[in-house]
Design a protein around this motif. Structure first.
Motif, PDB file in Angstrom:
ATOM      1  N   VAL A  55     -18.775  -7.212   1.574  1.00 19.68           N
ATOM      2  CA  VAL A  55     -17.544  -7.991   1.672  1.00 19.68           C
ATOM      3  C   VAL A  55     -16.447  -7.234   0.913  1.00 19.68           C
ATOM      4  N   PRO A  56     -15.756  -6.307   1.588  1.00 23.43           N
ATOM      5  CA  PRO A  56     -14.614  -5.642   0.958  1.00 23.43           C
ATOM      6  C   PRO A  56     -13.349  -6.478   1.129  1.00 23.43           C
ATOM      7  N   GLY A  57     -12.470  -6.366   0.147  1.00 24.45           N
ATOM      8  CA  GLY A  57     -11.143  -6.963   0.264  1.00 24.45           C
ATOM      9  C   GLY A  57     -10.144  -5.828   0.237  1.00 24.45           C
ATOM     10  N   TRP A  58      -9.678  -5.497  -1.000  1.00 30.94           N
ATOM     11  CA  TRP A  58      -8.811  -4.340  -1.162  1.00 30.94           C
ATOM     12  C   TRP A  58      -9.635  -3.050  -1.206  1.00 30.94           C
ATOM     13  N   ALA A  59     -10.900  -3.136  -1.593  1.00 31.80           N
ATOM     14  CA  ALA A  59     -11.754  -1.950  -1.741  1.00 31.80           C
ATOM     15  C   ALA A  59     -11.837  -1.173  -0.433  1.00 31.80           C
ATOM     16  N   GLN A  60     -11.878   0.151  -0.570  1.00 35.74           N
ATOM     17  CA  GLN A  60     -11.983   1.003   0.605  1.00 35.74           C
ATOM     18  C   GLN A  60     -13.454   1.184   0.971  1.00 35.74           C
ATOM     19  N   THR A 240       4.978  -8.673   3.151  1.00 35.55           N
ATOM     20  CA  THR A 240       3.707  -9.167   2.612  1.00 35.55           C
ATOM     21  C   THR A 240       2.550  -8.691   3.480  1.00 35.55           C
ATOM     22  N   ALA A 241       2.779  -7.646   4.273  1.00 34.09           N
ATOM     23  CA  ALA A 241       1.767  -7.157   5.204  1.00 34.09           C
ATOM     24  C   ALA A 241       1.099  -5.893   4.666  1.00 34.09           C
ATOM     25  N   ARG A 242       1.597  -4.752   5.067  1.00 39.41           N
ATOM     26  CA  ARG A 242       1.053  -3.470   4.628  1.00 39.41           C
ATOM     27  C   ARG A 242       2.200  -2.544   4.257  1.00 39.41           C
ATOM     28  N   GLY A 243       2.012  -1.796   3.172  1.00 41.30           N
ATOM     29  CA  GLY A 243       3.056  -0.895   2.707  1.00 41.30           C
ATOM     30  C   GLY A 243       3.403   0.176   3.720  1.00 41.30           C
ATOM     31  N   GLU A 244       2.422   0.586   4.518  1.00 42.56           N
ATOM     32  CA  GLU A 244       2.650   1.661   5.474  1.00 42.56           C
ATOM     33  C   GLU A 244       3.639   1.275   6.577  1.00 42.56           C
ATOM     34  N   ALA A 267       3.512  -5.290  -0.792  1.00 38.37           N
ATOM     35  CA  ALA A 267       2.672  -4.213  -0.270  1.00 38.37           C
ATOM     36  C   ALA A 267       3.394  -2.888  -0.430  1.00 38.37           C
ATOM     37  N   PHE A 268       2.619  -1.837  -0.725  1.00 41.37           N
ATOM     38  CA  PHE A 268       3.192  -0.520  -1.008  1.00 41.37           C
ATOM     39  C   PHE A 268       2.325   0.560  -0.369  1.00 41.37           C
ATOM     40  N   ASP A 269       2.872   1.748  -0.312  1.00 37.26           N
ATOM     41  CA  ASP A 269       2.149   2.915   0.180  1.00 37.26           C
ATOM     42  C   ASP A 269       2.450   4.085  -0.743  1.00 37.26           C
ATOM     43  N   PRO A 270       1.500   4.490  -1.616  1.00 35.09           N
ATOM     44  CA  PRO A 270       0.139   3.950  -1.750  1.00 35.09           C
ATOM     45  C   PRO A 270       0.102   2.739  -2.671  1.00 35.09           C
ATOM     46  N   GLU A 271      -1.102   2.211  -2.856  1.00 33.31           N
ATOM     47  CA  GLU A 271      -1.312   1.104  -3.788  1.00 33.31           C
ATOM     48  C   GLU A 271      -2.350   1.495  -4.821  1.00 33.31           C
ATOM     49  N   PRO A 272      -2.072   1.214  -6.109  1.00 28.45           N
ATOM     50  CA  PRO A 272      -0.797   0.733  -6.623  1.00 28.45           C
ATOM     51  C   PRO A 272       0.289   1.801  -6.478  1.00 28.45           C
ATOM     52  N   PRO A 273       1.579   1.390  -6.504  1.00 29.44           N
ATOM     53  CA  PRO A 273       2.650   2.376  -6.320  1.00 29.44           C
ATOM     54  C   PRO A 273       2.765   3.309  -7.505  1.00 29.44           C
ATOM     55  N   ASP A 274       3.277   4.493  -7.242  1.00 32.41           N
ATOM     56  CA  ASP A 274       3.550   5.445  -8.317  1.00 32.41           C
ATOM     57  C   ASP A 274       4.578   4.835  -9.271  1.00 32.41           C
ATOM     58  N   PRO A 275       4.378   4.950 -10.586  1.00 35.78           N
ATOM     59  CA  PRO A 275       5.354   4.389 -11.536  1.00 35.78           C
ATOM     60  C   PRO A 275       6.764   4.916 -11.331  1.00 35.78           C
ATOM     61  N   GLY A 276       6.890   6.091 -10.728  1.00 35.41           N
ATOM     62  CA  GLY A 276       8.206   6.658 -10.467  1.00 35.41           C
ATOM     63  C   GLY A 276       8.823   6.226  -9.151  1.00 35.41           C
ATOM     64  N   VAL A 287       8.860  -7.462  -6.824  1.00 34.51           N
ATOM     65  CA  VAL A 287       7.579  -6.859  -6.468  1.00 34.51           C
ATOM     66  C   VAL A 287       6.414  -7.709  -6.969  1.00 34.51           C
ATOM     67  N   THR A 288       5.362  -7.745  -6.161  1.00 38.20           N
ATOM     68  CA  THR A 288       4.087  -8.375  -6.539  1.00 38.20           C
ATOM     69  C   THR A 288       2.962  -7.455  -6.079  1.00 38.20           C
ATOM     70  N   PRO A 289       1.762  -7.549  -6.696  1.00 36.53           N
ATOM     71  CA  PRO A 289       0.710  -6.533  -6.487  1.00 36.53           C
ATOM     72  C   PRO A 289      -0.218  -6.822  -5.302  1.00 36.53           C
ATOM     73  N   HIS A 290       0.327  -6.891  -4.109  1.00 39.50           N
ATOM     74  CA  HIS A 290      -0.445  -7.179  -2.890  1.00 39.50           C
ATOM     75  C   HIS A 290      -1.389  -8.361  -3.129  1.00 39.50           C
ATOM     76  N   ALA A 291      -0.786  -9.461  -3.536  1.00 37.57           N
ATOM     77  CA  ALA A 291      -1.555 -10.640  -3.934  1.00 37.57           C
ATOM     78  C   ALA A 291      -1.167 -11.870  -3.135  1.00 37.57           C
TER      79      ALA A 291
END
Length: 333
Positions: A55-60, A240-244, A267-276, A287-291
């Motif tokens: 049962v993956p969620g965010w896990a690849q 709220t879908a996918r960062g891509e 949602a961001f690409d990539p996740e988590p987003p680069d601090p820069g 912003v919220t963490p794909h939650a």
């Protein structure tokens, strides 16, 4: 179904202890739950080797992991997006893949509205200013807006898009437009007050554009510089879908230029987003963490959805078509 058998159900995401307890309380014999400790590839692969169901969620979940998962009888996504699962490898290996269609639709729709309101009322900026001892009441009056009377464009009109349209009705928007490769039944459009248009028209007419489309190669950077130029000056983008789906550099540029008023991004690409990431430095971006689906009172219902499908699977019964991504070409463990 073998009544004496037990089945190891491995949840591949790192979950809070309280969430683990709720999931474990939903499951019972013949299912035993196990939870990932981290996202290290070696640890995740070892979990796959020991699992009857994953049962993956965010896990690849990679093809290599599925190759190692010789006992796995099926993969069941926690949620709906399967872009982090190697679906082609699962199909090649004869491993069914299922999702929890509609299970997170309500919470995601609520977060989309939260982001709309937070951008329109400049909540992040105003909260920070007040904590610094300022009183920006006059400034708010000239820079904040309401949803009432606005045109809302929904890119994707599946379970989440429709839930969002229903919840938006209470705000009395001026219009709800949607684009989707499939038209909703006329009675659904009528009940939700929504009208189907093509994407260029939706972008040019909407005050708020909210993304609810799946990610695949055809939707990568669906919102790019060209799409953003079509959007109304002062419009808001919600994702709220996918960062891509979004060209983040083009979005940041449009926000800095003032072409768009703001954005609400889960949602961001990539996740988590680069601090820069320049989007993180802009006050007009919330912003919220794909939650979107991450609310505690929805854990048990989603777990029950997964359990019902696994029960059907081990009993040799069919899983509902809306939940099935890779058909039940069952692999013999």
């Amino acid at each position: 179904m073998n009544k004496s058998a037990t089945y190891q159900v491995v949840f591949m995401d790192v979950l809070a202890p309280a969430v683990q307890r709720v999931i474990a309380s939903v499951f019972g014999p013949p299912f035993e739950t196990r939870f990932a400790l981290n996202y290290d590839a070696r640890h995740q692969t070892e979990l796959c080797r020991a699992a009857d169901f994953l049962v993956p969620g965010w896990a690849q979940l990679t093809g290599e992991m599925l190759e190692a998962a010789e006992r796995v009888q099926a993969v069941h996504k926690w949620g709906i997006g399967v872009d982090r699962i190697d679906v082609q490898a699962a199909r090649r290996l004869g491993i069914p893949v299922a999702i929890t269609a509609g299970s997170n639709a309500g919470p995601v729709a609520e977060l989309a509205i939260t982001l709309m309101l937070a951008v329109y009322r400049r909540i992040y900026y105003v909260n920070r200013e007040m904590r610094a001892g300022k009183w920006p009441k006059s400034e708010m009056r000239e820079t904040c807006f309401q949803i009432h009377g606005k045109t809302i464009g929904l890119v994707g009109f599946g379970n989440i898009g429709r839930k969002l349209a229903r919840r938006l009705a209470g705000f009395e928007p001026g219009a709800i437009l949607y684009c989707d490769r499939y038209a909703a039944p006329a009675e659904v459009e009528h009940a939700l007050g929504a009208r189907r248009v093509e994407l260029p028209e939706l972008l040019s007419r909407s005050d708020i554009v909210s993304l609810h489309a799946p990610y695949d190669e055809s939707t990568r950077h669906l919102i790019d510089a060209s799409a953003i130029r079509r959007m109304k000056k002062g419009a808001v983008l919600i994702n709220t879908a996918r960062g891509e789906l979004v060209d983040e550099a083009a979005l940041a540029s449009a926000l800095k230029r003032g072409h768009l008023m703001g954005a609400g991004l889960d949602a961001f690409d990539p996740e988590p987003p680069d601090p820069g990431n320049p989007l993180l430095a802009l006050d007009q971006v919330i912003v919220t963490p794909h939650a979107g689906g991450g609310v505690f009172d929805n854990v048990a219902p989603v777990a029950a959805h997964v359990l019902r499908n696994l029960q059907r699977f081990v009993a040799g019964e069919s899983i509902a078509a809306q939940d099935l991504i890779v058909s039940e070409n069952r692999r013999t463990p």
